[in-house]
Scaffold this active site. Sequence first.
Site, PDB file in Angstrom:
ATOM      1  N   SER A 144     -41.601 -19.005   3.084  1.00 14.53           N
ATOM      2  CA  SER A 144     -42.206 -20.316   3.306  1.00 14.53           C
ATOM      3  C   SER A 144     -43.321 -20.598   2.308  1.00 14.53           C
ATOM      4  O   SER A 144     -43.545 -21.746   1.928  1.00 14.53           O
ATOM      5  CB  SER A 144     -42.728 -20.432   4.738  1.00 14.53           C
TER       6      SER A 144
ATOM      7  N   LEU B  92     -29.952 -13.874  -6.511  1.00 20.21           N
ATOM      8  CA  LEU B  92     -30.625 -14.996  -5.873  1.00 20.21           C
ATOM      9  C   LEU B  92     -30.421 -16.266  -6.678  1.00 20.21           C
ATOM     10  O   LEU B  92     -30.563 -16.269  -7.901  1.00 20.21           O
ATOM     11  CB  LEU B  92     -32.134 -14.714  -5.786  1.00 20.21           C
ATOM     12  N   GLU B  93     -30.080 -17.352  -5.991  1.00 16.87           N
ATOM     13  CA  GLU B  93     -30.011 -18.666  -6.614  1.00 16.87           C
ATOM     14  C   GLU B  93     -31.357 -19.339  -6.378  1.00 16.87           C
ATOM     15  O   GLU B  93     -31.768 -19.525  -5.239  1.00 16.87           O
ATOM     16  CB  GLU B  93     -28.885 -19.500  -6.000  1.00 16.87           C
TER      17      GLU B  93
END
Length: 202
Positions: free
Chosen positions: A117, A153-154
């Site tokens: 986050s 990871l994209e």
Amino acid sequence: MILSDREIVEALERGWVRITPSPGDLSADVWSSTALDLRLDARLQVWRPPDPDGVRLIVDPCDVGFSATALAAVLADEEDCSEGFEVEPGMFLLGWTVEKLQLPHASRIAARVEGKSSLARIGLGVHVTAPTIHAGFGFRAEDPDFVGNPIQLEIWNAGPLTVRLAKGLRICQVIFEEVSGTPSRGYQGVFSIQGPDVEPPS
């Protein structure tokens, strides 16, 4: 059922899950109550913008020869973020986790990779729409010394700010889930063997 931090540690101790290098005990700051932070490795593949001459490039995922890995090898530039790399607004790139993961399918554990986050709130998305790490990921029954695969990871910058990435950044978190029943076989998809040191298909 999502595993708690204590259950993840127990799974590691029993060999139901393997993470290399080890995340350490629950006193390490990479742990939360139901997840474990993973770090960004040095290698990035940064997708180039469309041809400056305005030629449209159309990718057809239905094509029998389609390969996202092969496309990235041709259309993305290799970068190293050991000393930092600036992700401009609108930029899309591929990265890898430092940690390698192994989920023997008989352990009945799968996982999900989610962004953090703290990064999402500045517009950085991580692991776009593909969080599932299937039971059997990174496991080779014929090679007990194999430690598993890093997670690709994209990453994209959907916000207005330039975001600086660097090797070792806590880039994402992994959540482990119990699978109801034992899968008949482990994950054997196109990304069953992956990593920065794996050659793309020709």
